[in-house]
Design a protein around this motif. Structure first.
Motif, PDB file in Angstrom:
ATOM      1  N   THR A  42       0.811  -1.221   0.000  1.00 14.93           N
ATOM      2  CA  THR A  42       0.000   0.000   0.000  1.00 14.93           C
ATOM      3  C   THR A  42       0.843   1.269   0.000  1.00 14.93           C
ATOM      4  N   PHE A  43       1.893   1.308   0.806  1.00 20.59           N
ATOM      5  CA  PHE A  43       2.653   2.540   0.977  1.00 20.59           C
ATOM      6  C   PHE A  43       3.805   2.686  -0.014  1.00 20.59           C
ATOM      7  N   ALA A  44       3.916   1.749  -0.953  1.00 21.99           N
ATOM      8  CA  ALA A  44       5.028   1.820  -1.909  1.00 21.99           C
ATOM      9  C   ALA A  44       4.565   1.860  -3.353  1.00 21.99           C
ATOM     10  N   LEU A  45       3.259   1.789  -3.582  1.00 25.22           N
ATOM     11  CA  LEU A  45       2.775   1.668  -4.956  1.00 25.22           C
ATOM     12  C   LEU A  45       3.074   2.898  -5.807  1.00 25.22           C
ATOM     13  N   ASP A  46       3.294   4.034  -5.179  1.00 22.05           N
ATOM     14  CA  ASP A  46       3.578   5.242  -5.946  1.00 22.05           C
ATOM     15  C   ASP A  46       5.044   5.351  -6.343  1.00 22.05           C
ATOM     16  N   THR A  47       5.839   4.313  -6.036  1.00 26.19           N
ATOM     17  CA  THR A  47       7.269   4.360  -6.367  1.00 26.19           C
ATOM     18  C   THR A  47       7.587   3.613  -7.655  1.00 26.19           C
ATOM     19  N   TYR A  48       6.579   3.014  -8.277  1.00 25.55           N
ATOM     20  CA  TYR A  48       6.819   2.193  -9.460  1.00 25.55           C
ATOM     21  C   TYR A  48       6.432   2.932 -10.743  1.00 25.55           C
ATOM     22  N   ALA A  49       7.195   2.645 -11.811  1.00 22.99           N
ATOM     23  CA  ALA A  49       6.936   3.275 -13.109  1.00 22.99           C
ATOM     24  C   ALA A  49       6.042   2.407 -13.988  1.00 22.99           C
ATOM     25  N   LEU A  50       5.874   1.126 -13.608  1.00 22.23           N
ATOM     26  CA  LEU A  50       5.074   0.202 -14.401  1.00 22.23           C
ATOM     27  C   LEU A  50       4.683  -0.984 -13.536  1.00 22.23           C
ATOM     28  N   PHE A  51       3.437  -1.463 -13.729  1.00 20.32           N
ATOM     29  CA  PHE A  51       2.989  -2.702 -13.103  1.00 20.32           C
ATOM     30  C   PHE A  51       2.778  -3.741 -14.199  1.00 20.32           C
ATOM     31  N   ASN A  70      -4.044   3.918  -4.463  1.00 24.36           N
ATOM     32  CA  ASN A  70      -2.895   4.022  -3.567  1.00 24.36           C
ATOM     33  C   ASN A  70      -1.679   4.637  -4.246  1.00 24.36           C
ATOM     34  N   GLY A  71      -1.939   5.450  -5.238  1.00 24.58           N
ATOM     35  CA  GLY A  71      -0.877   6.250  -5.841  1.00 24.58           C
ATOM     36  C   GLY A  71      -0.192   5.654  -7.046  1.00 24.58           C
ATOM     37  N   GLY A  72      -0.574   4.439  -7.436  1.00 24.89           N
ATOM     38  CA  GLY A  72       0.072   3.811  -8.587  1.00 24.89           C
ATOM     39  C   GLY A  72      -0.571   4.221  -9.899  1.00 24.89           C
ATOM     40  N   LYS A  73      -0.467   5.474 -10.230  1.00 28.83           N
ATOM     41  CA  LYS A  73      -1.124   6.002 -11.435  1.00 28.83           C
ATOM     42  C   LYS A  73      -0.158   5.956 -12.618  1.00 28.83           C
ATOM     43  N   VAL A  74       0.248   4.739 -12.953  1.00 27.04           N
ATOM     44  CA  VAL A  74       1.197   4.508 -14.043  1.00 27.04           C
ATOM     45  C   VAL A  74       0.648   3.368 -14.905  1.00 27.04           C
TER      46      VAL A  74
END
Length: 225
Positions: A42-51, A70-74
């Motif tokens: 949850t607290f790390a999803l905004d650190t990724y450039a691609l899923f 949770n911030g993963g807008k990639v």
């Protein structure tokens, strides 16, 4: 650059990571086997450039919504099993997934998708394998130990063929991007394509009758690793 990979097949993990690290830059992968492990991030999803996800129920939007909230807008790239139901593709399209790839895919295929979705082509080099690539700034095509020098229009055309791949580049787009809206005849475009084909050491350009040109599908390209 960090990439999140959820895939039950750990052998596939290693193959993807080895392929990507064999190219021009290192990428950091966070790899998990299950969807439940994604929920702990949850607290790390905004650190990724691609899923890159292999979901049990890809048409269920829960995981996409969880990542986005949770911030993963990639971009999200789906891995589909080879027995997937083709009728699901329309649903995946409307859900807004950025791309998908079907097993058993070539490593070159997923490499291209990762580069495009992460926007890390660098506007310089487009790789087919670690030793087969096009350097558009130098106007050079490298095929193992062979180096082919291209002209400016040839290099520009090849660049946009790569950028547009797997889509088709139309003759109107070639006029705009390569000739900068000069008045050119269809024969001139065909001559340029023929000239470029003659220089390349591999059959890389496909004519799509009535539509334009595209890079030959990666699954037909057998480059040595």
């Amino acid at each position: 650059m960090n990439i999140f990979l959820q895939e039950p097949d750990t052998t596939l993990w290693r193959a993807i990571i080895d392929r990507m690290n064999g190219y021009r830059q290192k990428l950091e992968f966070k790899c998990v086997e299950t969807e439940e492990q994604i929920l702990r991030e949850t607290f790390a999803l905004d650190t990724y450039a691609l899923f890159i996800l292999n979901l049990k129920e890809p048409t269920n939007p829960y995981m996409m919504n969880f990542i986005h909230s949770n911030g993963g807008k990639v971009p999200i790239l789906l891995i589909l099993e080879k027995d997937y139901d083709p009728d699901t593709l329309k649903t995946l399209y409307y859900l807004g997934y950025d791309d998908f790839i079907v097993k058993d895919f070539y490593m070159q295929e997923i490499a291209w998708k990762i580069y495009k979705l992460c926007n890390i082509w660098n506007d310089e080099r487009f790789f087919l394998s670690p030793s087969v690539y096009f350097d558009c700034k130098k106007w050079m095509f490298y095929y193992h130990d062979e180096v082919v020098s291209l002209g400016k229009k040839e290099a520009t055309l090849l660049k946009y063929l790569f950028v547009k791949s797997p889509n088709i580049i139309s003759c109107d787009e070639i006029v705009s991007l390569v000739y900068h809206d000069e008045i050119v005849s269809p024969e001139s475009i065909r001559a340029l394509v023929k000239q470029l084909r003659a220089k390349l050491p591999i059959d890389l350009i496909r004519t799509v009758r009535g539509e334009g040109y595209q890079i030959t599908h990666l699954s037909t390209f057998k480059a040595n690793p």
